[in-house]
Design a protein around this motif. Structure first.
Motif, short mmCIF file in Angstrom:
data_model
loop_
_atom_site.label_atom_id
_atom_site.label_comp_id
_atom_site.label_asym_id
_atom_site.label_seq_id
_atom_site.Cartn_x
_atom_site.Cartn_y
_atom_site.Cartn_z
N MET A 30 40.99 39.93 26.64
CA MET A 30 40.15 38.96 27.35
C MET A 30 39.89 37.73 26.48
O MET A 30 39.92 36.60 26.97
N GLN A 33 43.34 35.71 25.93
CA GLN A 33 43.82 35.04 27.15
C GLN A 33 42.74 34.16 27.79
O GLN A 33 43.01 33.51 28.80
N VAL A 35 40.03 35.00 29.55
CA VAL A 35 39.75 35.44 30.91
C VAL A 35 38.50 36.31 30.90
O VAL A 35 38.17 36.93 29.90
N THR A 51 35.17 43.59 33.86
CA THR A 51 34.72 42.22 33.61
C THR A 51 33.84 42.23 32.37
O THR A 51 33.48 43.29 31.85
N TYR A 102 34.42 38.18 40.19
CA TYR A 102 35.88 38.20 40.14
C TYR A 102 36.37 39.11 41.26
O TYR A 102 35.90 40.23 41.40
N SER A 116 38.13 33.87 40.60
CA SER A 116 36.80 33.92 40.01
C SER A 116 35.87 32.96 40.74
O SER A 116 36.32 32.07 41.47
#
Length: 149
Positions: A30, A33, A35, A51, A102, A116
């Motif tokens: 996460m 990247q 994200v 998440t 998300y 998102s």
């Protein structure tokens, strides 16, 4: 605007992880990247969503040993999903009603991407900006004499 159009603007890069992987690996992915979520896949099937919210809960739950917890122990099971032909208003309502920032976009059993709340906000701004430019252009090019009585 449709979910498929939001994905087209955003791009369809997917980041997934297996349920038996450690949370520390998920956090690394996460962060690398940039994200806020990973879709959890097992045997070619989506089984959940991870998440940053679930990661924080794992940190609280696991204490000093949080890094060794597995994804399947903290992931969101059976997350709500969006369809590519879903209208943006319906998508926003789904996200707000279920407190899910998300949403995986599924076409049957095929993962198309993740949308998102940020992607939705960006799409709304772009759509409003486009409409604003069109209206200003329309007003600027209003034919002389029309509408005058």
């Amino acid at each position: 605007m449709l979910v498929s159009e939001i994905l087209a603007i955003k791009g369809k890069v997917l980041f997934t992880i297996g349920p038996n992987r450690p949370i520390a690996e998920a956090v690394e992915i996460m962060n690398e990247q940039d994200v806020g979520s990973l879709v959890v896949f097992s045997r070619g099937e989506m089984v959940g969503m991870l998440t940053f919210r679930q990661v924080l809960q794992a940190v609280q739950k696991g204490g000093a040993d949080w890094q060794s917890l597995q994804v399947e122990g903290v992931m969101l099971r059976e997350p709500r999903v969006a369809a590519p032909d879903m209208e943006m208003d319906e998508l926003r309502r789904l996200m707000v009603e279920h407190h899910q920032r998300y949403l995986p976009v599924m076409d049957g059993s095929t993962l198309l991407g993740v949308v998102s709340f940020h992607d939705v906000a960006k799409a709304v701004l772009e759509e409003q900006s486009f409409e604003n430019r069109m209206l200003k252009n329309y007003i600027r090019n209003w034919p002389a004499g029309e509408g005058e009585e």
